[in-house]
Design an enzyme around this catalytic site. Structure first.
Site, PDB file in Angstrom:
ATOM      1  N   GLU A 134       0.823  -1.203   0.000  1.00 50.24           N
ATOM      2  CA  GLU A 134       0.000   0.000   0.000  1.00 50.24           C
ATOM      3  C   GLU A 134       0.862   1.260   0.000  1.00 50.24           C
ATOM      4  O   GLU A 134       0.538   2.243  -0.660  1.00 50.24           O
ATOM      5  CB  GLU A 134      -0.941   0.013   1.198  1.00 50.24           C
ATOM      6  CG  GLU A 134      -2.022  -1.061   1.166  1.00 50.24           C
ATOM      7  CD  GLU A 134      -2.912  -0.959  -0.061  1.00 50.24           C
ATOM      8  OE1 GLU A 134      -2.976   0.122  -0.675  1.00 50.24           O
ATOM      9  OE2 GLU A 134      -3.545  -1.970  -0.408  1.00 50.24           O
ATOM     10  N   TYR A 184      -6.626   6.199   4.102  1.00 48.23           N
ATOM     11  CA  TYR A 184      -6.720   5.238   3.002  1.00 48.23           C
ATOM     12  C   TYR A 184      -5.992   3.938   3.339  1.00 48.23           C
ATOM     13  O   TYR A 184      -6.566   2.841   3.252  1.00 48.23           O
ATOM     14  CB  TYR A 184      -6.151   5.812   1.690  1.00 48.23           C
ATOM     15  CG  TYR A 184      -5.833   4.696   0.747  1.00 48.23           C
ATOM     16  CD1 TYR A 184      -6.845   4.087   0.023  1.00 48.23           C
ATOM     17  CD2 TYR A 184      -4.542   4.162   0.662  1.00 48.23           C
ATOM     18  CE1 TYR A 184      -6.589   2.993  -0.783  1.00 48.23           C
ATOM     19  CE2 TYR A 184      -4.273   3.081  -0.137  1.00 48.23           C
ATOM     20  CZ  TYR A 184      -5.299   2.496  -0.861  1.00 48.23           C
ATOM     21  OH  TYR A 184      -5.042   1.410  -1.628  1.00 48.23           O
ATOM     22  N   ASP A 206      -9.585   6.117  -2.533  1.00 41.78           N
ATOM     23  CA  ASP A 206      -8.426   6.691  -3.217  1.00 41.78           C
ATOM     24  C   ASP A 206      -8.876   7.314  -4.528  1.00 41.78           C
ATOM     25  O   ASP A 206     -10.073   7.511  -4.761  1.00 41.78           O
ATOM     26  CB  ASP A 206      -7.375   5.598  -3.460  1.00 41.78           C
ATOM     27  CG  ASP A 206      -7.862   4.585  -4.480  1.00 41.78           C
ATOM     28  OD1 ASP A 206      -9.078   4.487  -4.680  1.00 41.78           O
ATOM     29  OD2 ASP A 206      -7.024   3.900  -5.092  1.00 41.78           O
TER      30      ASP A 206
END
Length: 344
Positions: free
Chosen positions: A43, A126, A144
DNA sequence: AATCCGGGGAA
DNA sequence: TTCCCAGGATT
């Protein structure tokens, strides 16, 4: 235009998306695991970074730092070395600090709660939602750029994605379509946004949400999402002195503010006495997202060992050679300059 | 709420 | 050229 969809049922949209994802999910290395460490790393790597661009970095990073402990105990410079060329270098600095946070604050075990994950350096709403949902069945949408684009089109919603309210707004919109399996839903939105609902030339005819997409229904897909903020660039002039003697040269490390955080560079000044040793000047142009760089690099050849040692000792400079520089992270234009020097 | 932080690929 | 990408920290 504000919309009020409360009371409406859009769950079938999310379930359609899940069905599509089951058949069309991209085959990516981090899709084979639910190890929160690996999901977290991926991520961070892929923040503002395309899969194709970051995939090698991700694989190399996991190979060298396979778990929290190995990352936490590593030297910061080696973490930065593995980030070389990826950009946004605060990500590398933060990822290293966060690993140490996990060791000290969470007893070396990756935290499972959204609120705890959110405490890690470099982890925002996020990333916390993504890790939480993919690894721990958390129920937060990982909102996102893909969410902005897909949802603004599906609902033909012209809410400006530039503003700071966009995250909250589209988070609420996301909950309208969010099914039970939030982890797969979040990843499905990423794949749909990447492969079908692309920024330009979206493949609407292949889209599983074609029949539900209000923008498509009125043939206005290209008008969404609405983004008002403009990108501005400014000129910046940098000056470096490549001071060398028999294959060794002087380097220093940048601060953790401004550009190229903690990366290595050449000195940006030279004592007046030494300017007689300047041999050449090479000017390099380099583009960053918000800056157009002009970099002057003076090649300073020190004529004797005595002068070299006098200079380096008195100024307490860091010294490296071509081999040693391979183990440090330099900005791309400086890396290129070192490579070219090697040919001479 | 606005601004800054990289680098690369697509159109 | 311009835009965008599995965003977050700072002010």
């Amino acid at each position: 235009m504000e919309k009020n969809f409360k009371g409406s049922d859009f769950l079938h949209v999310g379930n359609k998306l899940l069905g599509w994802y089951k058949e069309n999910a991209r085959d990516l290395p981090f899709r084979k695991t639910k190890d929160p460490y690996k999901i977290w790393i991926c991520e961070i790597v892929f923040q503002q970074t395309r899969i194709a661009q970051g995939l090698n970095h991700y694989n190399n990073f996991i190979r060298r730092f396979p778990d929290v402990k190995s990352l936490a105990s590593a030297e910061e410079d080696e973490v930065l070395l593995h980030w070389k060329g990826l950009g946004y270098y605060s990500r590398a600095i933060n990822i290293h600090k966060a690993a140490q946070q996990i060791m000290t604050d969470f007893d070396g075990v990756f935290p499972a709660r959204y609120e705890d994950i959110l405490q890690l350096k470099g982890v925002g709403k996020y990333t916390a939602a993504a890790v939480s949902s993919i690894c721990f069945n958390g129920r937060m949408p990982a909102v996102d750029g893909n969410f902005y684009r897909v949802l603004s089109r599906v609902f033909a919603d012209d809410f400006d994605i530039s503003g700071s309210k966009a995250f909250a707004y589209f988070s609420q919109l996301a909950t309208l379509v969010m099914p039970e399996n939030v982890g797969d839903f979040n990843q499905a939105m990423m794949d749909l946004g990447s492969e079908i609902c692309k920024p330009k030339n979206p493949l609407c005819e292949k889209c599983p949400l074609k029949d539900d997409c209000l923008a498509f229904a009125v043939n206005k897909v290209s008008e969404f999402p609405v983004k008002t903020k403009k990108v501005k660039t400014e000129d910046l002039h940098l000056q470096y002195y490549f001071i060398h003697y028999k294959g060794q040269f002087v380097i220093q490390q940048r601060k953790d503010d401004f550009i190229w955080k903690k990366l290595f560079e050449f000195p940006s000044s030279l004592p007046e006495d030494f300017k007689i040793f300047i041999k050449t000047l090479k000017t390099v142009q380099h583009k960053l997202t918000h800056k157009n760089l002009t970099i002057d690099i003076y090649n300073v050849e020190i004529p004797s060992k005595a002068i070299w040692e006098d200079f380096t000792v008195n100024n307490q400079y860091m010294i490296t050679d071509y081999r040693g520089s391979q183990n440090k992270s330099f900005p791309k234009p400086l890396e290129s300059y070192i490579q070219n020097s090697l040919k001479d």
